[in-house]
Design a protein around this motif. Structure first.
Motif: not given
Length: 307
Positions: A238-261
């Motif tokens: 599903s393209p929609r589920l793939w989009a969710l997987l990719v955006t959640n990767k970015v959200r998790l990275f931001r939560r762990r590292r911060g906005v600028l990193p």
């Protein structure tokens, strides 16, 4: 701990999973042979007969009906909360089939000092190895995947998130985290690091838990002596589920590292998906559009809101 004192809570989250349940449930007695265990199924408001099928095939199971599609992490948390006394939690997708003796091998490895999560050697529906071990996401690893591809990048520790070297799967190994379809988690690890983060509706919840467990001193241990089949599905269909997987990767990275990193990580992910979208891949087109939508990066939506 004496094996006689162990009790495993087997946790399964269902959502329209009726066709998958007979084979999963049939594999549990042999897969958990020699162990004291209890099945807990959390259902995310299935519109099929998933609940009825569980009650018919496993009448002793505890069934938790959430009343809504609350997501994978919420289902796991609800099931664990209803599980009663236990010394370990075995999280299973409905499309998993355990090999005989799988859970006993995982439990043996789980009692290795420093281990909080034990995972088996997974095979797909054709019997091929599923490379299930992962490294912590970094900008360099995201770039390696974008430029070299997952297979080539994963051969190098610094360049790939997925561990792709076949020799890495021949003996017990430690990983930063592992795919979440089949995981045995110690009760102590769950007490210290749980519950799973329900703000991730689907995808990245197991990454978040695995990395939080590692940060707290609980390693994820890959155990090739334990085997299971994972039929797989989900994001690839599903393209929609793939989009969710990719955006959640970015959200998790931001939560762990911060906005600028997280900004260079977002740029690399966007370039990867945009380049693949230019080749005509609809999954990447959906992901690139989601990455460019501030609302999708700010919120943690279910797949129905990725539009």
């Amino acid at each position: 701990m004496d094996p006689a004192e162990e009790r495993v809570a087997v946790v399964v989250v269902t959502f329209n999973s009726e066709p998958l349940l007979p084979d999963l449930l049939a594999s549990l007695p042999a897969g958990l042979a020699g162990l004291d265990w209890h099945l807990v199924v959390a259902d995310n408001a299935s519109s099929d007969r998933s609940v009825e099928r569980v009650r018919h095939l496993a009448p002793d199971a505890t069934v938790v009906e959430l009343g809504r599609n609350a997501g994978y992490a919420a289902g796991i948390n609800a099931a664990v909360a209803a599980a009663g006394a236990h010394t370990a939690v075995l999280v299973l997708n409905p499309d998993v089939r355990l090999d005989p003796g799988c859970a006993a091998e995982l439990l043996r490895a789980l009692r290795t000092p420093g281990t909080g999560i034990a995972v088996p050697r997974l095979r797909d529906a054709h019997g091929e190895l599923i490379r299930s071990m992962r490294r912590e996401p970094t900008v360099l690893r995201a770039l390696g995947d974008a430029v070299l591809g997952t297979e080539r990048a994963g051969q190098q520790d610094s360049l790939g998130e997925m561990v792709t070297r076949l020799e890495s799967y021949r003996g017990e190994q430690l990983a930063d985290w592992a795919e979440g379809s089949t995981q045995l988690i110690s009760a102590e690890c769950w007490r210290r690091c749980g519950p799973w983060d329900e703000s991730f509706f689907l995808y990245s919840e197991e990454v978040d838990f695995g990395l939080r467990a590692r940060d707290a001193g609980f390693a994820t241990r890959y155990v090739p002596a334990a085997g299971a089949v994972h039929l797989e599905g989900g994001s690839g269909s599903s393209p929609r589920l793939w989009a969710l997987l990719v955006t959640n990767k970015v959200r998790l990275f931001r939560r762990r590292r911060g906005v600028l990193p997280a900004l260079p990580f977002w740029v690399v992910m966007l370039l990867r998906e945009a380049s693949r979208a230019a080749l005509g891949r609809p999954h990447s087109r959906a992901a690139a559009a989601a990455l460019l939508n501030p609302r999708h990066l700010r919120e943690l939506p279910g797949p129905d809101r990725l539009a």
